[in-house]
Scaffold this motif. Structure first.
Motif, short mmCIF file in Angstrom:
data_model
loop_
_atom_site.label_atom_id
_atom_site.label_comp_id
_atom_site.label_asym_id
_atom_site.label_seq_id
_atom_site.Cartn_x
_atom_site.Cartn_y
_atom_site.Cartn_z
N THR A 40 0.84 -1.20 0.00
CA THR A 40 0.00 0.00 0.00
C THR A 40 0.87 1.25 0.00
N CYS A 41 1.92 1.24 0.81
CA CYS A 41 2.82 2.41 0.86
C CYS A 41 3.55 2.63 -0.46
N GLY A 46 0.88 9.36 -2.78
CA GLY A 46 0.51 10.27 -1.71
C GLY A 46 1.18 9.92 -0.41
N ALA A 47 1.02 10.82 0.55
CA ALA A 47 1.59 10.62 1.87
C ALA A 47 0.77 9.59 2.63
N HIS A 48 1.46 8.78 3.41
CA HIS A 48 0.78 7.76 4.21
C HIS A 48 1.03 8.03 5.68
N THR A 49 -0.04 7.88 6.47
CA THR A 49 0.04 8.00 7.92
C THR A 49 -0.52 6.72 8.52
N VAL A 50 -0.26 6.51 9.81
CA VAL A 50 -0.81 5.34 10.49
C VAL A 50 -2.33 5.36 10.39
N ARG A 51 -2.91 6.50 10.68
CA ARG A 51 -4.38 6.62 10.63
C ARG A 51 -4.90 6.33 9.22
N GLY A 52 -4.26 6.90 8.22
CA GLY A 52 -4.70 6.69 6.84
C GLY A 52 -4.56 5.24 6.40
N PHE A 76 12.63 -0.88 5.13
CA PHE A 76 11.75 -0.82 3.97
C PHE A 76 10.92 0.45 3.98
N ILE A 77 10.73 1.02 5.15
CA ILE A 77 10.05 2.31 5.28
C ILE A 77 10.79 3.12 6.34
N SER A 88 1.39 14.08 13.84
CA SER A 88 1.23 13.02 12.84
C SER A 88 2.60 12.56 12.33
N VAL A 89 2.65 11.29 11.97
CA VAL A 89 3.89 10.70 11.44
C VAL A 89 3.63 10.26 10.00
N LEU A 90 4.53 10.65 9.11
CA LEU A 90 4.43 10.24 7.71
C LEU A 90 5.30 9.01 7.48
N VAL A 91 4.83 8.14 6.63
CA VAL A 91 5.57 6.93 6.27
C VAL A 91 6.24 7.20 4.92
#
Length: 126
Positions: A40-41, A46-52, A76-77, A88-91
């Motif tokens: 998915t990442c 787009g940006a990925h967050t834990v919540r998203g 890997f991330i 918020s934290v971005l992956v």
């Protein structure tokens, strides 16, 4: 002439062959959840967050966090604080993760090729 679409049995066979190849090779072994988060990442822009990710995959935030912990261990991330929302934290993707995806694509392409060859052999024998 356009290639015939693959049947669900062929798709499952390709999936099985890909997973078996990933398990047999020298390297990391991801769980289904870790692989789902990883793909998915890497395959969704787009940006990925834990919540998203939790919303997109319909799993709990703690489950996503555990998967991200393992993917971070493997490099890997990478997690980065969101500069626009420090809570918020971005992956982020990594070079090592991109290499793993490239390897997985090659393994899957080999499984697809083997499946097509096997199907052609069966048709010729019929």
């Amino acid at each position: 002439m356009a290639a015939a679409p693959l049947s669900s049995d062929q798709l499952v066979g390709i999936f099985r062959d890909t997973i078996v190849s990933l398990v047999r090779r020298d390297g990391v072994d991801l769980s289904a959840r870790q692989l789902g988060v990883f793909l998915t990442c890497y395959l969704t822009d787009g940006a990925h967050t834990v919540r998203g990710l939790a919303q997109e995959l319909n799993v709990s935030k703690p489950a996503i966090t555990r998967a991200l912990d393992r993917l971070t261990e493997l490099d890997f991330i990478r997690r980065k604080v969101d500069p626009s929302d420090r809570r918020s934290v971005l992956v982020q993707r990594t070079v090592k993760g991109a290499a793993f995806l490239r390897e997985t694509r090659h393994i899957m392409a080999d499984a697809l090729s083997a499946n097509k060859t096997e199907a052609a052999t069966r048709r010729a024998a019929a």
